[in-house]
Design a protein around this motif. Sequence first.
Motif, mmCIF file in Angstrom:
data_model
loop_
_atom_site.group_PDB
_atom_site.id
_atom_site.type_symbol
_atom_site.label_atom_id
_atom_site.label_comp_id
_atom_site.label_asym_id
_atom_site.label_seq_id
_atom_site.Cartn_x
_atom_site.Cartn_y
_atom_site.Cartn_z
ATOM 1 N N HIS A 1 0.638 -1.051 -0.124
ATOM 2 C CA HIS A 1 -0.177 0.283 0.025
ATOM 3 C C HIS A 1 0.894 1.489 -0.327
ATOM 4 O O HIS A 1 2.206 1.321 0.571
ATOM 5 N N ARG A 2 0.725 2.410 -0.826
ATOM 6 C CA ARG A 2 1.707 3.682 -0.812
ATOM 7 C C ARG A 2 -0.122 4.313 -0.529
ATOM 8 O O ARG A 2 -0.635 4.425 -1.141
ATOM 9 N N TYR A 3 0.489 5.090 0.545
ATOM 10 C CA TYR A 3 0.280 6.588 0.910
ATOM 11 C C TYR A 3 -0.149 7.316 -0.270
ATOM 12 O O TYR A 3 0.536 7.816 -1.633
ATOM 13 N N THR A 4 -1.091 8.362 -0.252
ATOM 14 C CA THR A 4 -1.689 9.343 -1.657
ATOM 15 C C THR A 4 -1.833 10.733 -0.404
ATOM 16 O O THR A 4 -1.510 10.679 0.542
ATOM 17 N N LEU A 5 -1.675 11.503 -1.642
ATOM 18 C CA LEU A 5 -1.921 12.730 -1.044
ATOM 19 C C LEU A 5 -3.259 13.598 0.577
ATOM 20 O O LEU A 5 -2.982 13.840 0.924
ATOM 21 N N ASP A 6 -3.998 12.685 -0.656
ATOM 22 C CA ASP A 6 -5.018 12.731 0.038
ATOM 23 C C ASP A 6 -4.740 12.128 1.520
ATOM 24 O O ASP A 6 -5.663 13.003 2.625
ATOM 25 N N ASP A 7 -4.707 11.024 1.816
ATOM 26 C CA ASP A 7 -4.159 10.780 3.359
ATOM 27 C C ASP A 7 -3.231 11.361 3.711
ATOM 28 O O ASP A 7 -3.569 11.151 5.218
ATOM 29 N N LEU A 8 -2.691 12.563 2.730
ATOM 30 C CA LEU A 8 -1.558 13.403 3.957
ATOM 31 C C LEU A 8 -2.276 14.105 4.346
ATOM 32 O O LEU A 8 -2.719 14.753 6.021
ATOM 33 N N LEU A 9 -3.517 14.761 3.879
ATOM 34 C CA LEU A 9 -4.417 15.603 4.116
ATOM 35 C C LEU A 9 -5.131 15.024 5.254
ATOM 36 O O LEU A 9 -4.919 16.175 6.330
ATOM 37 N N THR A 10 -5.258 13.951 5.512
ATOM 38 C CA THR A 10 -7.070 13.444 6.090
ATOM 39 C C THR A 10 -5.416 13.339 7.512
ATOM 40 O O THR A 10 -5.781 13.283 8.534
ATOM 41 N N LEU A 11 -3.899 12.931 7.543
ATOM 42 C CA LEU A 11 -3.424 12.825 8.747
ATOM 43 C C LEU A 11 -2.584 13.805 8.937
ATOM 44 O O LEU A 11 -3.623 14.353 10.357
ATOM 45 N N MET A 12 -3.141 15.074 8.449
ATOM 46 C CA MET A 12 -3.049 16.369 9.157
ATOM 47 C C MET A 12 -4.327 16.856 9.709
ATOM 48 O O MET A 12 -4.164 17.920 10.984
ATOM 49 N N GLN A 13 -5.222 16.347 8.947
ATOM 50 C CA GLN A 13 -6.438 17.289 9.548
ATOM 51 C C GLN A 13 -7.406 16.083 11.470
ATOM 52 O O GLN A 13 -7.199 16.898 12.113
ATOM 53 N N VAL A 14 -6.175 15.397 11.074
ATOM 54 C CA VAL A 14 -6.399 14.200 12.882
ATOM 55 C C VAL A 14 -5.208 15.187 13.490
ATOM 56 O O VAL A 14 -6.225 14.997 14.715
ATOM 57 N N LEU A 15 -4.141 15.357 13.050
ATOM 58 C CA LEU A 15 -2.888 16.006 14.119
ATOM 59 C C LEU A 15 -3.363 17.349 14.779
ATOM 60 O O LEU A 15 -2.868 17.056 16.199
ATOM 61 N N ARG A 16 -4.373 17.756 14.006
ATOM 62 C CA ARG A 16 -4.663 18.991 14.506
ATOM 63 C C ARG A 16 -6.387 19.010 15.133
ATOM 64 O O ARG A 16 -7.392 20.084 15.949
ATOM 65 N N ASP A 17 -6.720 18.050 15.580
ATOM 66 C CA ASP A 17 -8.198 17.807 15.935
ATOM 67 C C ASP A 17 -7.948 17.168 17.109
ATOM 68 O O ASP A 17 -6.944 17.318 18.314
#
Length: 277
Positions: free
Chosen positions: A5-21
Amino acid sequence: MQETHRYTLDDLLTLMQVLRDPQQGCPWDVAQHWHSIVPHTIEEAHEVADAIERRAFDELPGELGDLLFQILYYAQFGREEGRFDFHDIVHVLTTKMIARHPHVFPDGHLDSRRQGIPAADVDTSEVGQRWERRKAEERDARAATSFLDDIPLALPALTRAGKLSSRASRAGFDWPDHRGALEKVREELGELEVEIDAGHQENMSAELGDLLFAVVNLARHLNIDPEQALRGTGKRFESRFRHVESAVRASGQAIESTEIDCLERYWQDAKRIERES
């Protein structure tokens, strides 16, 4: 182990949203704001440049990722405040680059292409002039009042000095060739020497700044990036000084108590080895 599995840009955007939650995120990330991230952004940009200078291309994906992550912070801040999001950044950038490259996208949209002329045959001087005209039009649209508008104060001093002198040159405020710029360096050095002899500390600082600016201006005339030139000098200095330290240790002495004439001999040895290699 084979990667499945390779992460995508959308995954990275989701990661940032979760970190900032505020509920489920990371306390450090949640606490960050526009200004707190700026020093990290500058640091990450320098680390990218450092990896390229060292040709450490195996490190570059990680360093570029760290720099991209800084952009995601700003995109997330903008999203949270209802100002913009990452997709707005992509749209604005793409629109701007298409407009600045009519020699590539002649019809003004991403699907259009130049026909019949290879990139190598395009007049680069005309491209550069067109690029600067477009940037000037963009400054005018922002109601800019000076050629020097929108040069960030936070840039490294050498880089900002280069941009200031380049903008002034476009307005016609420049020497016709490098000889005038070189003479200006000599003039500023003389003025610095006068202030050193007079012992005026504040004036010395001002004249030293003028000398550095003149050197940056000369670098522009010689098509040399002063930041890269100074980084190269720093790298050579470090290598030579480490050679001096090694030579002193091999002699059984401490560098602090070694005569300067001896240190200079070791330094010249280092330069000779550098040239031969």
